[in-house]
Design a protein around this motif. Structure first.
Motif, mmCIF file in Angstrom:
data_model
loop_
_atom_site.group_PDB
_atom_site.id
_atom_site.type_symbol
_atom_site.label_atom_id
_atom_site.label_comp_id
_atom_site.label_asym_id
_atom_site.label_seq_id
_atom_site.Cartn_x
_atom_site.Cartn_y
_atom_site.Cartn_z
ATOM 1 N N UNK A 228 -0.389 -5.219 -9.442
ATOM 2 C CA UNK A 228 0.496 -3.953 -8.981
ATOM 3 C C UNK A 228 1.669 -4.319 -9.881
ATOM 4 N N UNK A 229 2.398 -3.249 -10.655
ATOM 5 C CA UNK A 229 3.606 -3.193 -11.209
ATOM 6 C C UNK A 229 4.643 -2.253 -10.394
ATOM 7 N N UNK A 230 5.719 -2.813 -10.055
ATOM 8 C CA UNK A 230 6.712 -1.972 -9.541
ATOM 9 C C UNK A 230 8.004 -2.471 -9.829
ATOM 10 N N UNK A 231 9.081 -1.546 -9.792
ATOM 11 C CA UNK A 231 10.247 -2.051 -9.881
ATOM 12 C C UNK A 231 11.083 -2.729 -8.773
ATOM 13 N N UNK A 232 12.283 -3.271 -8.995
ATOM 14 C CA UNK A 232 12.833 -3.978 -7.783
ATOM 15 C C UNK A 232 13.116 -2.846 -6.505
ATOM 16 N N UNK A 233 12.667 -3.444 -5.521
ATOM 17 C CA UNK A 233 12.791 -2.640 -4.168
ATOM 18 C C UNK A 233 11.514 -1.766 -3.944
ATOM 19 N N UNK A 234 10.409 -2.005 -4.795
ATOM 20 C CA UNK A 234 9.320 -1.033 -4.590
ATOM 21 C C UNK A 234 8.444 -1.372 -3.457
ATOM 22 N N UNK A 235 8.589 -2.551 -3.101
ATOM 23 C CA UNK A 235 7.467 -3.121 -1.908
ATOM 24 C C UNK A 235 6.852 -4.031 -1.992
ATOM 25 N N UNK A 236 6.747 -4.590 -3.134
ATOM 26 C CA UNK A 236 5.923 -5.881 -3.819
ATOM 27 C C UNK A 236 5.584 -6.967 -3.023
ATOM 28 N N UNK A 237 6.583 -7.382 -2.682
ATOM 29 C CA UNK A 237 6.576 -8.552 -1.661
ATOM 30 C C UNK A 237 5.791 -8.144 -0.390
ATOM 31 N N UNK A 238 6.254 -7.140 0.186
ATOM 32 C CA UNK A 238 5.355 -6.629 1.415
ATOM 33 C C UNK A 238 4.052 -6.516 1.049
ATOM 34 N N UNK A 239 3.715 -6.079 0.278
ATOM 35 C CA UNK A 239 2.153 -5.693 -0.239
ATOM 36 C C UNK A 239 1.675 -7.095 -0.313
ATOM 37 N N UNK A 240 2.180 -7.994 -1.214
ATOM 38 C CA UNK A 240 1.453 -9.427 -1.457
ATOM 39 C C UNK A 240 1.331 -9.666 -0.311
ATOM 40 N N UNK A 241 2.214 -10.050 0.729
ATOM 41 C CA UNK A 241 1.961 -10.655 1.890
ATOM 42 C C UNK A 241 1.121 -9.872 2.728
#
Length: 549
Positions: A228-241
């Motif tokens: 999953x590639x996304x810019x800063x603030x795109x929700x990546x960490x929430x999705x990883x968790x």
């Protein structure tokens, strides 16, 4: 007629001196000019007042000190009055100091007027001064005399000439600057309340948007490998968790990994709040996994140990462990931080290195470390192109440096503030900005001061006294101002970020560091440092975004 604040000022008993200068400005200035009377400045325990302040769009700002009665200069000193009533005065130093303090206030608050040409003048409405007169501290062009006041237009001409010839600042005053200046000096408390309420509304809005991202995991739930590639603030960490939680809840042995200490501690604290059956069996730093399995920790100043020897040791340790202690799935947040040598070792930690779950979340624009690792996933990436974290003003500023288009989904917020100071003054000025923000009503725990170059002394002291875990636990508690560095703050955020641009250790990665630092802010961003350097690193898009800051 110009706009007047207040419309009917109360003038001192000075023989009509200040009133006569104000009247000349009122009667002869253009309609788009603003004249403020009796501007009080409180700088710590020092009080100053500017008798008359002229804000002229397209020209600049003029601070005027008015002295009535008989004025003369004797042996380098200014004297007012005559006979027994004569006394020493210092009108030049008085108005010059007030002007400097005003400019400092405007710059520290990020107002565009802080960058505009600004000058100080002295007015002696009752004294005729020859055109040939002048001193080193008060050129004739910066002195208004009786003839100027009697003509009326002479005062206006003198102000314009003084600003254009002697004003300090990098550009004329912009129309938007004037409105901000009026709000700052003639407005007050309500606008800051609006900012704080808007920040609270924005953060609730961001939480709702981030949770909506869980639908992505439902769509891709059957995949065993996902990038999953996304810019800063795109929700990546929430999705990883959330991906790690769902896999663990389904009965898998899961490892949730990252590179940075701060993000690692954040992931651990979040996971600790989950029911036990939903927790990954390992949460933390990539380098902590081999250490937990028996490898030597090594010294912090031994890069070969961290970049090569420890990753290789992980592969050997994984090969020697029973399959029951390996993982069904590995989730990596901020995966762009991983080196090429790390990925083969990480795959060895899977029970099935070929088909086991590998889910990576990354942003190539945040490759702030000198590594160019590539996750071993052949499937096309899933792209997140929306910024959910930051206000529109912040997202539009940092996304001007992004390679791909980013759509801001946040609410409107206060404008980005730019405080233009030399690089070696960035940290001290950023400290001043923090004090101002607290005075404005921002809770200390909502503010992070991040450096781009040398670390803030407070960060060095806190780590040396309490160690990294206590340092990051204090950040996550959120009770006080946090002092950190952009490199260690990746994947994290705060309501307000004061970014001290005090240099770059790696000039080639300066743009990525600037992008990462700016994107840590949710509701208010204050950039402190050389405007020219920020615009040079950020490019034309950054210059346009900061034009009014």
């Amino acid at each position: 007629m110009p706009r007047l604040f207040p419309r009917a000022p109360h003038f001192p008993d000075d023989g009509g001196a200040e009133h006569s200068v104000w009247r000349a400005l009122r009667d002869h200035l253009p309609d788009d000019v603003v004249v403020l009377s009796g501007v009080d400045l409180q700088d710590g325990d020092v009080e100053r007042e500017i008798d008359l302040l002229v804000a002229w769009p397209g020209v600049g700002i003029a601070a005027i000190e008015v002295k009535g009665g008989y004025i003369r200069r004797v042996d380098g000193e200014w004297r007012q009055g005559s006979g027994e009533r004569e006394h020493r005065i210092d009108p030049v130093d008085q108005v010059q100091d007030a002007r400097h303090r005003l400019q400092g206030y405007l710059r520290a608050h990020g107002y565009g007027a802080g960058a505009a040409r600004t000058v100080h003048l002295v007015a002696f409405p009752h004294v005729a001064v020859p055109d040939t007169w002048g001193t080193i501290d008060l050129p004739r062009a910066m002195l208004i005399d009786r003839a100027d006041v009697e003509s009326g237009a002479g005062v206006v001409s003198r102000v314009r000439h003084a600003v254009t010839q002697h004003g300090q600042g990098r550009r004329p005053l912009l129309p938007d600057d004037v409105e901000e200046l009026v709000e700052a000096l003639a407005g007050g408390f309500p606008s800051q309340v609006d900012n704080l309420v808007a920040a609270s509304m924005h953060e609730s809005h961001s939480d709702q948007l981030t949770e909506a991202q869980a639908r992505i995991l439902e769509v891709l739930g059957q995949q065993q490998r996902m990038r999953v590639i996304g810019g800063a603030g795109s929700g990546k960490t929430w999705l990883a968790l959330e991906q790690a939680r769902r896999r663990a809840k389904a009965g898998e042995r899961v490892a949730l990994l990252c590179y940075s200490r701060g993000l690692g501690r954040y992931l651990q604290r979040v996971v600790d709040t989950w029911p036990r059956r939903e927790r990954p069996v390992f949460v933390g730093l990539f380098h902590d996994l081999p250490v937990e399995w028996g490898a030597a920790r090594g010294a912090d100043d031994d890069p070969d140990h961290w970049e090569r020897r420890l990753p290789l040791a992980l592969a050997e340790l994984a090969a020697a462990r029973p399959a029951a202690e390996l993982f069904d799935s590995v989730v990596v947040d901020e995966a762009q931080d991983f080196g090429d040598l790390w990925w083969p070792s990480l795959l060895r930690c899977l029970r099935d290195p070929d088909e086991g779950g590998l889910f990576v979340f990354m942003d190539d624009a945040q490759r702030v470390f000198p590594r160019d690792g590539r996750a071993p996933i052949e499937l096309p990436p899933f792209v997140l192109d929306e910024n959910l974290r930051s206000t529109k003003q912040i997202a539009q500023t940092f996304s001007s440096m992004a390679d791909a288009r980013v759509r801001p989904r946040g609410l409107d917020g206060p404008p980005v503030r730019m405080v233009d100071v030399p690089q070696d003054a960035a940290i001290a000025t950023a400290d001043d900005c923090v004090e101002i923000l607290v005075d404005e009503g921002w809770p200390p725990g909502s503010i992070a001061l991040l450096a781009t170059g040398r670390r803030h002394p407070a960060q060095v002291n806190e780590v040396e006294l309490g160690g990294y875990q206590a340092y990051w636990d204090d950040f996550l508690t959120g009770d006080d101002v946090f002092y950190g560095h952009v490199l260690g703050f990746k994947g994290l955020e705060r309501t307000v970020v004061v970014l001290a641009v005090n240099g770059f250790h790696d000039v080639e990665r300066a743009r990525k560091i600037l992008y990462t630092g700016m994107s840590r802010a949710r509701s208010l961003l204050v950039v402190v440092g050389p405007r020219a350097l920020v615009e040079e690193v950020g490019g034309e898009g950054m210059r346009r975004r900061l034009a009014g800051a």
